[in-house]
Design an enzyme around this catalytic site. Structure first.
Site, PDB file in Angstrom:
ATOM      1  N   LYS A  82       0.935  -1.275   0.080  1.00 23.51           N
ATOM      2  CA  LYS A  82      -0.203  -0.001  -0.018  1.00 23.51           C
ATOM      3  C   LYS A  82       0.985   1.248  -0.132  1.00 23.51           C
ATOM      4  CE  LYS A  82      -3.928   2.036   2.840  1.00 23.51           C
ATOM      5  NZ  LYS A  82      -4.743   1.699   3.866  1.00 23.51           N
ATOM      6  N   SER A 157      -9.591   1.719   3.186  1.00 19.69           N
ATOM      7  CA  SER A 157      -8.742   2.447   2.221  1.00 19.69           C
ATOM      8  C   SER A 157      -7.749   1.439   1.326  1.00 19.69           C
ATOM      9  CB  SER A 157      -8.236   3.628   3.025  1.00 19.69           C
ATOM     10  OG  SER A 157      -7.259   2.912   4.123  1.00 19.69           O
ATOM     11  N   SER A 181      -9.545  -0.719   7.277  1.00 20.68           N
ATOM     12  CA  SER A 181      -8.973  -0.605   5.883  1.00 20.68           C
ATOM     13  C   SER A 181      -8.415  -1.934   5.264  1.00 20.68           C
ATOM     14  CB  SER A 181      -8.053   0.646   5.760  1.00 20.68           C
ATOM     15  OG  SER A 181      -9.136   1.878   5.596  1.00 20.68           O
TER      16      SER A 181
HETATM   17  N1  GLN Z   1     -12.689   3.654   6.739  1.00 23.15           N
HETATM   18  C1  GLN Z   1     -12.221   4.228   8.200  1.00 23.15           C
HETATM   19  C2  GLN Z   1     -11.996   5.741   8.100  1.00 23.15           C
HETATM   20  O1  GLN Z   1     -12.169   6.250   6.852  1.00 23.15           O
HETATM   21  C3  GLN Z   1     -10.782   3.315   8.287  1.00 23.15           C
HETATM   22  C4  GLN Z   1      -9.559   3.762   7.514  1.00 23.15           C
HETATM   23  C5  GLN Z   1      -8.439   3.159   7.869  1.00 23.15           C
HETATM   24  O2  GLN Z   1      -8.549   1.806   8.278  1.00 23.15           O
HETATM   25  N2  GLN Z   1      -7.400   3.401   7.381  1.00 23.15           N
HETATM   26  O3  GLN Z   1     -11.324   6.353   8.859  1.00 23.15           O
END
Ligand code: GLN
Length: 519
Positions: A82, A157, A181
């Site tokens: 990532k 994400s 994410s």
């Molecule tokens: N969807 C969550 C957020 O927007 C989790 C993001 C993540 O785990 N990086 O904060």
């Protein structure tokens, strides 16, 4: 599961083949690089494909094999990373204009661990800007598309990493999981995703979003492959003050649980109960609105009936595989998601203060003095979701509101942790959906942040409490989209989660189906 086309070889097969001299690591790297450039770019999965670096690494592995040197656990296995995890010499954009041209000066600790295990890093994957999002639509560079249906989101994400593994470009990838994410995109793309215990994988070289919640996570297409990845990356790191001294994980730890009696808590939640056709809890009263409460838009994202049925079916499979299954209730998931979004935004607002036009990345303005430099840089460098989080977080931490928001959210977090700890004294793991629905259409929630946030209602639990959680594929819904469920365990209980997922996969039978779009 529906018909299973060729699943693509996994981590274990490739590493064994390379070690035995039956597979050429340079060929493997070329195949993965071509797929990353082609299908990977078409699906918006990759931001950088590192052809030179990958071929050089593969050649050196090949030379060492020929010289008779022993090779590591991930010998010659192509892996994607990532783009918020540092790979020396590669751009690390975090999906943001702010870092569009910033090149990492060093490897993250987890990347060093992958190299030490002889993995070949093929490129950097797309993500929501600074990992803030649930759909990978908040990337400044490309929209990520789901290989099961390119008109739908891949989840976020870490959407790029999930697509890369699901569409057979690579057998394994790294992501980061602050509030789900890794698990959410794993579920939406039909692969396995593990968020290890906080501190089990080093965060050194993972660009900080919300430091008390961030964890590096792993993607693979089988439980065995996930265990191998964990064994390669779970290393104590004195360079990360939250790294656990007992971080190491071994295959024996996992194997030792074969046939051991395990007890699973099937989570009954409001959402769950409503859609599974049970009668709602009598005590479910509407929450008061106003100061201190975060509204969620339930109409938009009611849990699908398929999800409730799939969870019950998975519980039945585990019971048939000899596990004891009992029903348990988790404290209101809505409050977890509200606490998470306050804490994550507060920590993000502090962590992202470093992007000031002086130290890292983009620099704009400055003619009007330092304030102008800061304002212009941050206005142009950050996208709308990141700005929203910074404003929300700054507000939650400001004098006069700190107690009502940040402090209250921390109290909710503590209550949550205690309640989950108490539950996990009665059972070895909790079983629940990963998200209330399967992958939603692109654009559906972009203008509705609260319904986007609601996709995380079941995942934030493990980040708030710090324990491990594993998303696993459990079939397809009526529209042919993957259903991902989740196991949540005790701190350092990864082996239990892997063993339960293994039993589930065995009971389900067959190989993971490949999506219509695959390499
Ligand atoms: N969807 C969550 C957020 O927007 C989790 C993001 C993540 O785990 N990086 O904060």
């Amino acid at each position: 599961m529906t018909g299973a086309p060729h699943p693509g070889p996994g981590v274990a097969d490739l590493a064994t083949g390379v070690r035995a001299g039956e597979l050429d690591p340079v060929e493997l790297a070329r195949t993965a690089l071509d797929a990353a450039d082609g299908l990977g770019t078409a699906l918006g999965a990759f931001l950088t494909v590192d052809r030179l670096g990958a071929i050089e690494a593969a050649r050196s592995i090949d030379r060492r094999r020929r010289a008779g040197d022993p090779l590591g656990l991930l010998a010659g296995v192509p892996v994607a990373v990532k783009d918020n995890i540092l790979v020396r010499g590669c751009r690390c954009t975090c999906g943001s204009r702010m870092l569009e041209r910033w090149v990492a000066p060093d490897d993250a600790a987890v990347v060093s661990a992958l190299r030490a295990a002889d993995a070949v890093l093929v490129g950097k994957t797309n993500l929501d800007e600074f990992a803030m999002g649930s759909s990978t639509e908040h990337s400044a560079f490309a929209v990520a598309r789901n290989p099961w249906d390119p008109s739908r989101v891949a989840g976020g994400s870490s959407g790029g990493s999930a697509i890369a593994v699901a569409s057979r470009i690579v057998p394994a990838a790294l992501g980061s999981d602050t509030g789900g994410s890794v698990r959410l995109p794993a579920a939406y793309c039909g692969v396995y995703g593990l968020k290890p215990t906080y501190g089990r994988l080093s965060r050194r070289g993972l660009v900080a979003f919300a430091s008390s919640l961030d964890q590096v996570g792993l993607f693979a297409r089988s439980v065995e492959d996930l265990a191998l990845l964990l064994a390669a990356t779970a290393v104590y790191d004195p360079g990360d003050s939250t790294s656990l001294a007992q971080a190491a994980f071994t295959a024996e730890e996992f194997a030792a649980l074969r046939g051991r009696p395990l007890r699973v808590g099937l989570v009954r939640s409001d959402l769950h109960i409503r859609t599974a056709g049970f009668s709602p809890r009598a005590s479910a009263e509407p929450r008061p609105e106003g100061r201190g409460s975060v509204q969620t838009d339930q109409r938009l994202v009611a849990e699908s009936a398929d999800m409730a049925d799939a969870t019950t079916a998975a519980a039945r499979r585990l019971a048939e595989a000899g596990c004891e299954v009992i029903e348990v209730e988790v404290p209101s998931p809505d409050q977890g998601v509200a606490a998470y979004y306050l804490i994550a935004a507060a920590e993000a607002s502090a962590n992202l203060a470093r992007y000031d036009g002086v130290r890292y990345g983009l620099r704009r303005g400055g003619e009007g003095g330092i304030d102008d430099l800061w304002e212009s840089t941050r206005r142009e460098g950050f996208g709308p979701e990141v700005k929203r989080r910074i404003m929300l977080g700054t507000f939650a931490l400001s004098a006069g509101y700190y107690d009502a928001y940040y402090d209250k959210a921390q109290r909710v977090r503590t209550v949550f942790r205690r309640q989950v700890e108490a539950l996990l004294e009665r059972v070895d793991a909790l079983l629940l959906p990963t998200s209330p629905t399967t992958a939603f259409p692109l654009g559906e929630r972009l203008d509705r942040p609260l319904s986007m946030y609601r996709a995380d209602v079941y995942t934030v639990l493990a980040n708030l409490t710090g324990g491990p959680a594993l998303a696993f594929p459990a079939g397809l819904d009526g529209q042919g989209l993957p259903i991902g469920l989740q196991l949540v365990g005790r701190p350092m209980g990864e082996a239990v989660l892997l063993e339960l997922a293994r039993r589930h996969a065995e009971a389900l039978g067959g190989e993971l189906p490949a999506p219509p779009l695959h390499a």
